[in-house]
Design an enzyme around this catalytic site. Sequence first.
Site, PDB file in Angstrom:
ATOM      1  N   GLY A  73       0.809  -1.217   0.000  1.00  0.00           N
ATOM      2  CA  GLY A  73       0.000   0.000   0.000  1.00  0.00           C
ATOM      3  C   GLY A  73       0.840   1.264   0.000  1.00  0.00           C
ATOM      4  N   THR A  74       1.894   1.255   0.783  1.00  0.00           N
ATOM      5  CA  THR A  74       2.725   2.454   0.895  1.00  0.00           C
ATOM      6  C   THR A  74       3.347   2.807  -0.458  1.00  0.00           C
ATOM      7  OG1 THR A  74       3.180   1.937   3.204  1.00  0.00           O
ATOM      8  CG2 THR A  74       4.708   3.454   2.107  1.00  0.00           C
ATOM      9  N   GLN A 182      -8.158  -0.306   3.029  1.00  0.00           N
ATOM     10  CA  GLN A 182      -9.024  -0.844   4.075  1.00  0.00           C
ATOM     11  C   GLN A 182     -10.374  -1.326   3.552  1.00  0.00           C
ATOM     12  OE1 GLN A 182      -8.352  -1.751   7.051  1.00  0.00           O
ATOM     13  NE2 GLN A 182      -6.378  -0.755   7.363  1.00  0.00           N
ATOM     14  N   SER A 202      -3.608  -3.386  -0.806  1.00  0.00           N
ATOM     15  CA  SER A 202      -2.489  -4.082  -0.157  1.00  0.00           C
ATOM     16  C   SER A 202      -2.904  -5.479   0.263  1.00  0.00           C
ATOM     17  CB  SER A 202      -2.031  -3.273   1.060  1.00  0.00           C
ATOM     18  OG  SER A 202      -1.101  -4.021   1.817  1.00  0.00           O
ATOM     19  N   GLY A 203      -2.058  -6.470  -0.016  1.00  0.00           N
ATOM     20  CA  GLY A 203      -2.401  -7.869   0.236  1.00  0.00           C
ATOM     21  C   GLY A 203      -2.652  -8.220   1.689  1.00  0.00           C
ATOM     22  N   HIS A 204      -1.802  -7.703   2.601  1.00  0.00           N
ATOM     23  CA  HIS A 204      -1.864  -8.228   3.967  1.00  0.00           C
ATOM     24  C   HIS A 204      -3.044  -7.690   4.784  1.00  0.00           C
ATOM     25  CE1 HIS A 204      -0.114  -4.877   6.528  1.00  0.00           C
ATOM     26  NE2 HIS A 204       0.273  -4.457   5.346  1.00  0.00           N
ATOM     27  N   THR A 240      12.327  -7.474 -10.554  1.00  0.00           N
ATOM     28  CA  THR A 240      11.852  -8.840 -10.748  1.00  0.00           C
ATOM     29  C   THR A 240      10.590  -9.066  -9.932  1.00  0.00           C
ATOM     30  OG1 THR A 240      14.099  -9.596 -11.124  1.00  0.00           O
ATOM     31  CG2 THR A 240      12.500 -11.270 -10.463  1.00  0.00           C
ATOM     32  N   CYS A 328       0.637   5.181  15.902  1.00  0.00           N
ATOM     33  CA  CYS A 328       0.868   3.739  15.971  1.00  0.00           C
ATOM     34  C   CYS A 328       2.340   3.392  15.931  1.00  0.00           C
ATOM     35  CB  CYS A 328       0.133   3.042  14.828  1.00  0.00           C
ATOM     36  SG  CYS A 328       0.538   3.718  13.222  1.00  0.00           S
TER      37      CYS A 328
HETATM   38  C1  LIG Z   1      -1.990  -0.489   5.917  1.00  0.00           C
HETATM   39  C2  LIG Z   1      -2.357   0.700   5.118  1.00  0.00           C
HETATM   40  C3  LIG Z   1      -1.476   1.241   4.173  1.00  0.00           C
HETATM   41  C4  LIG Z   1      -0.074   0.713   3.979  1.00  0.00           C
HETATM   42  O1  LIG Z   1      -0.059  -0.532   3.336  1.00  0.00           O
HETATM   43  P1  LIG Z   1       1.265  -1.429   3.437  1.00  0.00           P
HETATM   44  O2  LIG Z   1       1.012  -2.547   2.479  1.00  0.00           O
HETATM   45  O3  LIG Z   1       1.345  -1.902   4.856  1.00  0.00           O
HETATM   46  O4  LIG Z   1       2.412  -0.580   3.034  1.00  0.00           O
HETATM   47  C5  LIG Z   1      -1.890   2.320   3.430  1.00  0.00           C
HETATM   48  N1  LIG Z   1      -3.109   2.848   3.599  1.00  0.00           N
HETATM   49  C6  LIG Z   1      -3.988   2.363   4.492  1.00  0.00           C
HETATM   50  C7  LIG Z   1      -5.330   2.984   4.616  1.00  0.00           C
HETATM   51  C8  LIG Z   1      -3.639   1.276   5.287  1.00  0.00           C
HETATM   52  O5  LIG Z   1      -4.509   0.814   6.174  1.00  0.00           O
END
Ligand SMILES: *Cc1c(COP(=O)(O)O)cnc(C)c1O
Length: 383
Positions: A73-74, A182, A202-204, A240, A328
């Site tokens: 996500g970042t 989110q 973002s996957g996680h 890659t 956080c």
């Molecule tokens: C967790 C989060 C991110 C960052 O994603 P990462 O994959 O951990 O870098 C960005 N935006 C929001 C709203 C998030 O909750």
Amino acid sequence: MDERIYLDHNATTPVAPDVLEAMRPYFSENFGNASSIHSLGRAGRNAVDTAREQVAELLHAQSPSEIVFTSGGTESDNHAIRGVADYYADRKGRHIISARTEHHAVFHTCQWLEQQGFEVTYLPVNRYGRVEVDALRDAIREDTILMTLMHANNETGTIHPIEELGAIAEEYGVLFHTDAVQSVGKVPVDLRAMPVDLLTLSGHKFYGPKGIGALYVRRGTRMHHLILGGSHERNRRAGTENVPGIVGLGMAASLALKHMDQEAERLRKLIQRLEQGLCNQLRGVHINTDPEHRLPNTLNVSFEKVEGESLILGLDLEGICVSSGSACTSGSLEPSHVLAELGLNPRLAQGTLRLSLGKQNDETQIDHAIETITRLVKRLRRL
Ligand SMILES: *Cc1c(COP(=O)(O)O)cnc(C)c1O
């Protein structure tokens, strides 16, 4: 058996068993570089193509080619904002619209751009952190190149009116990026109905692995790219490919599409049970999540006359994992930038919990959490 009750799914989620299974061969027998011409490389390429289709399908994107895989996500947020800013700075202008309640990946990128000579207008938000649509019209200027506003807020769970905001951006010809980290996988994110040009996921955050994400780039969107090197991802993101991660993200997307409606309904009931339970058992409870426009899994709640850090540590001792309303990153006692923006008084912001539910949680766990939080809040107030 792990007895912990994990109520912090907005921070991260465990990798789903099916996701892990799908990834496993790409660490070992199918280790090929997706850019290699030989059969091992082609196996990797096919897996990446399938994952791209799975992600495109979850978002109802017009074409899989609009999906660019990133490290999360970042990176996607940085890529979108800096890529557009860099491209348009000398072509159209240097004005960007955002809000101070954005995730740091967006907020700090905007602040950095301000230091580079860009101008950022931060839209006001209401007490639940929701931007007012009318404020956007007033903010748009001749030289506005980008609006970046998140879909759902990670701390409050409040959902922004993306369709209306996007329609206005479109009317004025302003590019629209949304951080949907989110909301993707939790609620429908349908690009056929959402006028956005760029979207981060973002996957996680939805049972995929960490360190993998995607940026949706609507066909025809002009921008520069962040990571230069080889011609991977159609020259939009060099490096890659993280084949196992990409395969995992694809599987997570496919599972989300299949189970989303049912799971959202289940979580909605659980979060309601949690909210009502806490409000019934305790006085001085303030809800910071928008009552109508909200994620199904998130409750942000402040308790009067309680120090949040003590509450979190007490809950952790009892095996319950939650987040606070503090910054956080640092374990600092400063209220988070999001809660500060809601106009919450700093004392109350200190006594804030973010509770975010997920697949593992059930009614028994929620009832136990209500009982434990109530007991600890009462104990802390007596001190
Ligand atoms: C967790 C989060 C991110 C960052 O994603 P990462 O994959 O951990 O870098 C960005 N935006 C929001 C709203 C998030 O909750």
